[in-house]
Design a protein around this motif. Structure first.
Motif, PDB file in Angstrom:
ATOM      1  N   PRO A 177      -2.668 -27.750 -42.889  1.00  0.00           N
ATOM      2  CA  PRO A 177      -2.714 -26.653 -41.917  1.00  0.00           C
ATOM      3  C   PRO A 177      -1.430 -25.817 -41.943  1.00  0.00           C
ATOM      4  CG  PRO A 177      -3.421 -28.716 -40.922  1.00  0.00           C
ATOM      5  CD  PRO A 177      -2.846 -29.065 -42.251  1.00  0.00           C
ATOM      6  N   PRO A 178      -1.494 -24.591 -41.406  1.00  0.00           N
ATOM      7  CA  PRO A 178      -0.360 -23.664 -41.494  1.00  0.00           C
ATOM      8  C   PRO A 178       0.989 -24.226 -41.028  1.00  0.00           C
ATOM      9  CG  PRO A 178      -2.298 -22.482 -40.770  1.00  0.00           C
ATOM     10  CD  PRO A 178      -2.688 -23.929 -40.826  1.00  0.00           C
ATOM     11  N   LYS A 179       1.041 -24.873 -39.878  1.00  0.00           N
ATOM     12  CA  LYS A 179       2.328 -25.361 -39.373  1.00  0.00           C
ATOM     13  C   LYS A 179       2.927 -26.416 -40.297  1.00  0.00           C
ATOM     14  CE  LYS A 179       1.613 -24.410 -34.437  1.00  0.00           C
ATOM     15  NZ  LYS A 179       1.487 -24.998 -33.080  1.00  0.00           N
ATOM     16  N   ILE A 180       2.084 -27.315 -40.781  1.00  0.00           N
ATOM     17  CA  ILE A 180       2.573 -28.339 -41.716  1.00  0.00           C
ATOM     18  C   ILE A 180       2.939 -27.695 -43.052  1.00  0.00           C
ATOM     19  CG2 ILE A 180       1.952 -30.456 -42.951  1.00  0.00           C
ATOM     20  CD1 ILE A 180       0.130 -31.160 -40.604  1.00  0.00           C
ATOM     21  N   ALA A 181       2.194 -26.643 -43.432  1.00  0.00           N
ATOM     22  CA  ALA A 181       2.492 -25.938 -44.680  1.00  0.00           C
ATOM     23  C   ALA A 181       3.897 -25.346 -44.644  1.00  0.00           C
ATOM     24  CB  ALA A 181       1.465 -24.836 -44.929  1.00  0.00           C
ATOM     25  N   LEU A 182       4.293 -24.810 -43.493  1.00  0.00           N
ATOM     26  CA  LEU A 182       5.635 -24.227 -43.362  1.00  0.00           C
ATOM     27  C   LEU A 182       6.707 -25.297 -43.583  1.00  0.00           C
ATOM     28  CD1 LEU A 182       7.461 -21.847 -42.690  1.00  0.00           C
ATOM     29  CD2 LEU A 182       7.114 -22.356 -40.253  1.00  0.00           C
TER      30      LEU A 182
ATOM     31  N   VAL B 143      -6.818 -14.828 -40.402  1.00  0.00           N
ATOM     32  CA  VAL B 143      -7.236 -15.051 -39.011  1.00  0.00           C
ATOM     33  C   VAL B 143      -6.313 -14.345 -38.031  1.00  0.00           C
ATOM     34  CG1 VAL B 143      -8.318 -17.252 -39.588  1.00  0.00           C
ATOM     35  CG2 VAL B 143      -5.942 -17.230 -38.775  1.00  0.00           C
ATOM     36  N   GLY B 144      -5.188 -13.806 -38.542  1.00  0.00           N
ATOM     37  CA  GLY B 144      -4.259 -13.076 -37.677  1.00  0.00           C
ATOM     38  C   GLY B 144      -3.444 -13.993 -36.785  1.00  0.00           C
ATOM     39  N   GLY B 145      -2.762 -13.405 -35.797  1.00  0.00           N
ATOM     40  CA  GLY B 145      -2.016 -14.157 -34.793  1.00  0.00           C
ATOM     41  C   GLY B 145      -0.963 -15.072 -35.388  1.00  0.00           C
ATOM     42  N   GLU B 146      -0.983 -16.322 -34.957  1.00  0.00           N
ATOM     43  CA  GLU B 146       0.008 -17.296 -35.406  1.00  0.00           C
ATOM     44  C   GLU B 146      -0.101 -17.544 -36.909  1.00  0.00           C
ATOM     45  OE1 GLU B 146       1.657 -21.713 -34.065  1.00  0.00           O
ATOM     46  OE2 GLU B 146      -0.471 -21.233 -33.842  1.00  0.00           O
ATOM     47  N   GLY B 147      -1.342 -17.527 -37.434  1.00  0.00           N
ATOM     48  CA  GLY B 147      -1.537 -17.733 -38.868  1.00  0.00           C
ATOM     49  C   GLY B 147      -0.824 -16.675 -39.683  1.00  0.00           C
TER      50      GLY B 147
ATOM     51  N   ALA C  84       1.774 -14.886 -38.676  1.00  0.00           N
ATOM     52  CA  ALA C  84       3.219 -15.067 -38.496  1.00  0.00           C
ATOM     53  C   ALA C  84       3.752 -16.176 -39.405  1.00  0.00           C
ATOM     54  CB  ALA C  84       3.527 -15.388 -37.036  1.00  0.00           C
ATOM     55  N   ILE C  85       3.003 -17.281 -39.517  1.00  0.00           N
ATOM     56  CA  ILE C  85       3.442 -18.390 -40.378  1.00  0.00           C
ATOM     57  C   ILE C  85       3.412 -17.971 -41.852  1.00  0.00           C
ATOM     58  CG2 ILE C  85       2.862 -20.712 -41.190  1.00  0.00           C
ATOM     59  CD1 ILE C  85       1.925 -21.346 -38.342  1.00  0.00           C
ATOM     60  N   GLU C  86       2.376 -17.235 -42.248  1.00  0.00           N
ATOM     61  CA  GLU C  86       2.308 -16.757 -43.636  1.00  0.00           C
ATOM     62  C   GLU C  86       3.515 -15.885 -43.961  1.00  0.00           C
ATOM     63  OE1 GLU C  86      -0.419 -13.730 -46.255  1.00  0.00           O
ATOM     64  OE2 GLU C  86      -1.479 -15.356 -45.219  1.00  0.00           O
ATOM     65  N   ASN C  87       3.887 -15.004 -43.045  1.00  0.00           N
ATOM     66  CA  ASN C  87       5.049 -14.139 -43.263  1.00  0.00           C
ATOM     67  C   ASN C  87       6.340 -14.954 -43.382  1.00  0.00           C
ATOM     68  OD1 ASN C  87       3.464 -11.839 -43.219  1.00  0.00           O
ATOM     69  ND2 ASN C  87       3.817 -11.422 -41.049  1.00  0.00           N
ATOM     70  N   GLN C  88       6.463 -16.009 -42.568  1.00  0.00           N
ATOM     71  CA  GLN C  88       7.646 -16.882 -42.649  1.00  0.00           C
ATOM     72  C   GLN C  88       7.713 -17.587 -43.996  1.00  0.00           C
ATOM     73  OE1 GLN C  88       6.780 -18.734 -38.493  1.00  0.00           O
ATOM     74  NE2 GLN C  88       8.924 -19.213 -38.913  1.00  0.00           N
ATOM     75  N   ILE C  89       6.570 -18.112 -44.438  1.00  0.00           N
ATOM     76  CA  ILE C  89       6.523 -18.821 -45.720  1.00  0.00           C
ATOM     77  C   ILE C  89       6.865 -17.868 -46.867  1.00  0.00           C
ATOM     78  CG2 ILE C  89       4.954 -19.909 -47.384  1.00  0.00           C
ATOM     79  CD1 ILE C  89       3.541 -21.233 -44.996  1.00  0.00           C
ATOM     80  N   THR C  90       6.292 -16.669 -46.810  1.00  0.00           N
ATOM     81  CA  THR C  90       6.540 -15.684 -47.869  1.00  0.00           C
ATOM     82  C   THR C  90       8.019 -15.344 -47.968  1.00  0.00           C
ATOM     83  OG1 THR C  90       4.340 -14.741 -47.496  1.00  0.00           O
ATOM     84  CG2 THR C  90       5.903 -13.404 -48.742  1.00  0.00           C
ATOM     85  N   GLN C  91       8.640 -15.110 -46.824  1.00  0.00           N
ATOM     86  CA  GLN C  91      10.057 -14.755 -46.823  1.00  0.00           C
ATOM     87  C   GLN C  91      10.913 -15.918 -47.314  1.00  0.00           C
ATOM     88  OE1 GLN C  91      11.058 -11.524 -46.114  1.00  0.00           O
ATOM     89  NE2 GLN C  91      12.887 -12.335 -47.127  1.00  0.00           N
ATOM     90  N   LEU C  92      10.528 -17.119 -46.917  1.00  0.00           N
ATOM     91  CA  LEU C  92      11.253 -18.315 -47.339  1.00  0.00           C
ATOM     92  C   LEU C  92      11.212 -18.453 -48.864  1.00  0.00           C
ATOM     93  CD1 LEU C  92      12.730 -20.675 -45.920  1.00  0.00           C
ATOM     94  CD2 LEU C  92      10.546 -21.916 -45.899  1.00  0.00           C
ATOM     95  N   CYS C  93      10.038 -18.228 -49.437  1.00  0.00           N
ATOM     96  CA  CYS C  93       9.897 -18.331 -50.892  1.00  0.00           C
ATOM     97  C   CYS C  93      10.694 -17.238 -51.601  1.00  0.00           C
ATOM     98  CB  CYS C  93       8.419 -18.250 -51.282  1.00  0.00           C
ATOM     99  SG  CYS C  93       7.459 -19.732 -50.843  1.00  0.00           S
ATOM    100  N   ARG C  94      10.635 -16.021 -51.087  1.00  0.00           N
ATOM    101  CA  ARG C  94      11.359 -14.917 -51.722  1.00  0.00           C
ATOM    102  C   ARG C  94      12.866 -15.117 -51.653  1.00  0.00           C
ATOM    103  NH1 ARG C  94       7.440  -9.969 -49.599  1.00  0.00           N
ATOM    104  NH2 ARG C  94       5.814 -10.310 -51.167  1.00  0.00           N
ATOM    105  N   ASP C  95      13.328 -15.640 -50.542  1.00  0.00           N
ATOM    106  CA  ASP C  95      14.771 -15.871 -50.391  1.00  0.00           C
ATOM    107  C   ASP C  95      15.282 -16.916 -51.376  1.00  0.00           C
ATOM    108  OD1 ASP C  95      14.860 -14.023 -48.370  1.00  0.00           O
ATOM    109  OD2 ASP C  95      14.842 -15.487 -46.733  1.00  0.00           O
ATOM    110  N   ASN C  96      14.378 -17.760 -51.871  1.00  0.00           N
ATOM    111  CA  ASN C  96      14.792 -18.853 -52.754  1.00  0.00           C
ATOM    112  C   ASN C  96      14.217 -18.736 -54.174  1.00  0.00           C
ATOM    113  OD1 ASN C  96      16.260 -21.071 -50.963  1.00  0.00           O
ATOM    114  ND2 ASN C  96      14.609 -20.197 -49.720  1.00  0.00           N
ATOM    115  N   ASP C  97      13.704 -17.539 -54.520  1.00  0.00           N
ATOM    116  CA  ASP C  97      13.163 -17.281 -55.863  1.00  0.00           C
ATOM    117  C   ASP C  97      12.067 -18.265 -56.246  1.00  0.00           C
ATOM    118  OD1 ASP C  97      14.887 -15.104 -56.330  1.00  0.00           O
ATOM    119  OD2 ASP C  97      16.494 -16.448 -56.955  1.00  0.00           O
ATOM    120  N   VAL C  98      11.216 -18.565 -55.285  1.00  0.00           N
ATOM    121  CA  VAL C  98      10.065 -19.434 -55.528  1.00  0.00           C
ATOM    122  C   VAL C  98       8.804 -18.569 -55.464  1.00  0.00           C
ATOM    123  CG1 VAL C  98       8.693 -21.354 -54.620  1.00  0.00           C
ATOM    124  CG2 VAL C  98      11.190 -21.482 -54.606  1.00  0.00           C
ATOM    125  N   ARG C  99       7.946 -18.658 -56.475  1.00  0.00           N
ATOM    126  CA  ARG C  99       6.720 -17.862 -56.491  1.00  0.00           C
ATOM    127  C   ARG C  99       5.618 -18.577 -55.731  1.00  0.00           C
ATOM    128  NH1 ARG C  99       6.988 -13.257 -59.351  1.00  0.00           N
ATOM    129  NH2 ARG C  99       5.711 -12.686 -57.544  1.00  0.00           N
TER     130      ARG C  99
END
Length: 717
Positions: free
Chosen positions: A76-81, A105-109, A111-126
């Motif tokens: 699930p999204p929270k564990i994925a983060l 699904v929008g909302g919290e989902g 927001a979590i996707e955006n956090q994960i994306t930024q985390l990956c970009r900040d660390n050069d992970v695709r």
């Protein structure tokens, strides 16, 4: 290591969310990797299990004591983060999130996707996904089936990109039935990070990818997609790109103020992108595979290198042992943009000397139902050597005396010696199966029906035209960009969303358009004075921001020949406008010198988010609404695209000098289309514009703007 090697060729994979329960995605993905014969090291991650499918499980990624390239997440999204952070700390270079529940699904989902994306970009992970099927690489040195599709495809040289996971399973099933192989296979889901552009860049240099297939729902980076696709389809080592775009429909055009806006829709944008990129658009999955088979067709050239077989022209020879399928193939050949080749006298003589008297020695060549492989060999040899033939379609229907495998061997032998493409149709299943298999094993395209063979030949011919296109030298214009910016900025600063013809002609003049003397009159007497100053006859048009389509309001008069007629026209135009829209603010009446006669065309542009301006060219005047004979391209464009736009409408025959009509000034048309592209690129505040009609005069005499309108709207940041 390239940035996507960790996705496609990882040396080690952790499956986070691996399950002990068959039928669950986490279980099936892990087992699919295991049973697929993955050549790397596989680690299941599940804090509540000791092992998955007899493989020791780890409570978390952090507990794996060995290096890790790729993390597959089915949680699930929270564990994925949390898992992504652990994977980054572990040093992974690739993450694939199969799970849903994110942006879609929008909302919290979201927001979590955006956090994960930024985390990956900040660390050069695709990052691939979320909400995707996964990744497959069936090549022998990798054998990775990191997906929830139980079917591992055979290795091949075609790479497939899909936004839809559900479609992927259908494609894999279809490919399995046709014994079709892949180099890479990927579902990209929400495209939080890796998208079609990234994958095209990777496949461009991938030695194992010869053909690229894409299923597109929506592109986010239109211009970047065009740029990389053009490099791939027409570069030093060209690779065909085949695309299925979902949702092909006439719906989607805007409720817009301009003709361009109302005619253009999302499909026009995508058609323009594909046309500018050399991409072949297909309608159905079966066509996708038919074309890919033809595009993968290669032979060895004189230098010992393998080259893709594409025809130098569209002249096709058909060799068949049955009249009916030959007629079907003939019909489909014409529909597919091909033509039946006309044989030389020598070819006809050779055919007559080798075929029975009852055979047809003219195209399509009917070698009669009792033909054995020797008759196929002589007929195919004769037609493929004809200089007036660019390729051949060979049709075989099973008869009692037909030798399918023998005929297949003959075709392969001839195909290996010829640089011209030979496509086959072996009709039937059981009786021709050995011949079909032999053709497939030796790389000769074979289809069950003649329509498929003809359409596929048409596709490789269209691609050949793209490969062999001439690149015209670019124009070097000296536009008055500063003057144009002053006009646009003044309107925007004054809050004007509608720019009428009085201002519009000055804007167009800055970009090289020939405009007519145009003046605004507030009274009938003033209209007479201005008309006499510029000379009769004149055109007169209502000026009101609330009345954009002036003809609909009875607000246009042309060929007004004297002072009395000008005065009467002024009063009539104003009265009609008030009757049409009582609350319209009438700014006056435009008096304009009548243009010399010319053929009416329309130029236009409308702005789309994510893509920029879509340019339109077509038949002008009122006919644009009736016939919708228009072509589109995405700005900025070059001279080649402008020429394709002009030649892409049905009315081009009229412009090129039909019967007693003089040939129109096509050169100025191409220049003005490129100038229009420059105008909207330099002035992004232009939301919509029409130049309708643009009167194109005979060759060498230019073109004149007879009417124009602009809608302005600053872009959102």
């Amino acid at each position: 290591m390239k940035d996507l090697d960790a996705i496609f060729s990882p040396r080690s994979v952790a499956v986070v969310g691996a399950s002990t329960t068959p039928g669950k995605v986490g279980h099936d993905i892990f087992v699919n990797i295991l049973k697929g014969g993955y050549r790397g090291v596989l680690y299941p991650v599940n804090p509540n299990a000791e092992s998955i499918a007899c493989v020791r499980a780890y409570p978390s990624i952090a507990d794996i004591p060995y290096p890790l390239d790729l993390a597959m997440l089915i949680v699930p999204p929270k564990i994925a983060l949390q898992s992504v952070q652990q994977a980054i700390d572990k040093g992974v270079k690739g993450v694939v999130i199969v799970s849903a529940g994110f942006k879609e699904v929008g909302g919290e989902g979201l927001a979590i996707e955006n956090q994960i994306t930024q985390l990956c970009r900040d660390n050069d992970v695709r990052l691939v996904g979320p909400n995707c099927l996964g990744v497959i690489n069936p090549l022998a040195d990798v054998r990775l089936n990191a997906s929830f599709s139980a079917r591992m495809p055979k290795p091949g040289n075609v790479s497939f990109i899909s936004q839809s996971g559900a479609l992927c399973t259908a494609v894999l099933d279809f490919a399995g039935e046709r014994d079709f192989g892949f180099s890479k296979f990927i579902s990209i889901g929400n495209k939080a990070d890796v998208d079609e552009v990234d994958l095209l860049r990777y496949f461009q240099d991938d030695p194992d990818t010869e053909v690229i297939m894409i299923y597109v729902e929506e592109l986010q980076r239109g211009q970047a997609f065009i740029e990389i696709a053009k490099q791939i389809t027409g570069g030093n080592r060209p690779k065909p790109i085949l695309v299925i775009k979902s949702g092909r429909t006439s719906a989607g055009a805007q409720a817009a103020a301009s003709h361009t806006g109302s005619l253009a829709g999302s499909e026009a944008v995508y058609d323009a992108i594909f046309a500018q990129s050399g991409i072949i658009r297909v309608e159905r999955i079966d066509e996708l595979f038919d074309y890919a088979i033809a595009f993968a067709y290669k032979n060895e050239n004189a230098l010992g290198k393998m080259r893709r077989k594409v025809p130098h022209g569209n002249r096709v020879a058909i060799v068949t042992n049955a009249g009916g399928p030959g007629i079907v193939a003939t019909d489909m050949t014409v529909v597919s943009g091909l033509e039946l080749a006309t044989f030389s006298e020598e070819t006809v003589e050779v055919l007559q000397s080798h075929l029975p008297a009852t055979a047809n020695v003219h195209n399509p060549v009917d070698i009669i139902g009792d033909a054995a492989q020797d008759r196929y060999e002589r007929a195919l040899n004769a037609v493929i050597r004809d200089e007036g033939v660019d390729g051949a379609l060979v049709i075989l229907t099973p008869q009692s005396m037909t030798n399918a495998i023998g005929t297949a061997k003959v075709i392969v032998s001839i195909a290996q010696r010829s640089h011209k493409p030979i496509l086959c149709c072996f009709m039937g299943i059981v009786d021709v199966s050995a011949g079909v298999k032999y053709l497939q094993e030796n790389g000769v395209p074979v289809y069950p029906f003649p329509e498929q063979a003809a359409r596929s030949f048409g596709a490789i011919y269209r691609y050949a035209k793209w490969l062999n296109r001439q690149e015209l030298a670019p124009y070097h214009f000296k536009h008055d960009k500063a003057g144009a910016r002053k006009i646009v900025e003044a309107c925007v600063n004054d809050g004007q969303c509608y720019m009428g013809e009085l201002t519009g002609v000055h804007l167009l003049k800055c970009y090289g358009f020939d405009v007519l003397p145009t003046e605004l009159a507030l009274t009938g007497d003033e209209a007479v004075a201005k008309a006499e100053e510029m000379g009769y006859p004149v055109a007169m048009k209502i000026v009101s921001a609330q009345i954009i389509h002036k003809s609909d309001a009875g607000g246009v008069r042309i060929n007004v020949a004297d002072a009395e007629a000008v005065k009467a026209a002024f009063e009539e135009i104003v009265a009609n406008a008030k009757a049409f829209k009582a609350d319209a603010i009438i700014d006056g009446v435009l008096v304009q010198k009548m243009a010399p006669k010319g053929q009416e065309v329309i130029l236009g542009a409308t702005r789309y988010p994510k893509f920029g301006h879509l340019l339109m060219f077509g038949s002008g005047g009122v006919s644009v609404e009736v016939f919708k004979d228009v072509t589109f391209r995405l700005a900025p464009i070059n001279r080649n695209s402008a020429r394709q736009m002009v030649r892409g409408i049905k009315a081009f025959t009229m412009l090129s000098g039909f019967r007693n009509m003089p040939k129109a000034d096509l050169t100025i048309l191409e220049k003005l289309i490129v100038s229009l592209s420059d105008l909207v690129t330099d002035n992004p505040e232009i939301k919509e514009l029409d130049i309708n009609p643009l009167l194109v005069h005979p060759e060498g005499q230019g073109a004149t703007v007879a009417d124009c309108r602009f809608i302005l709207e600053p872009e959102e940041n």
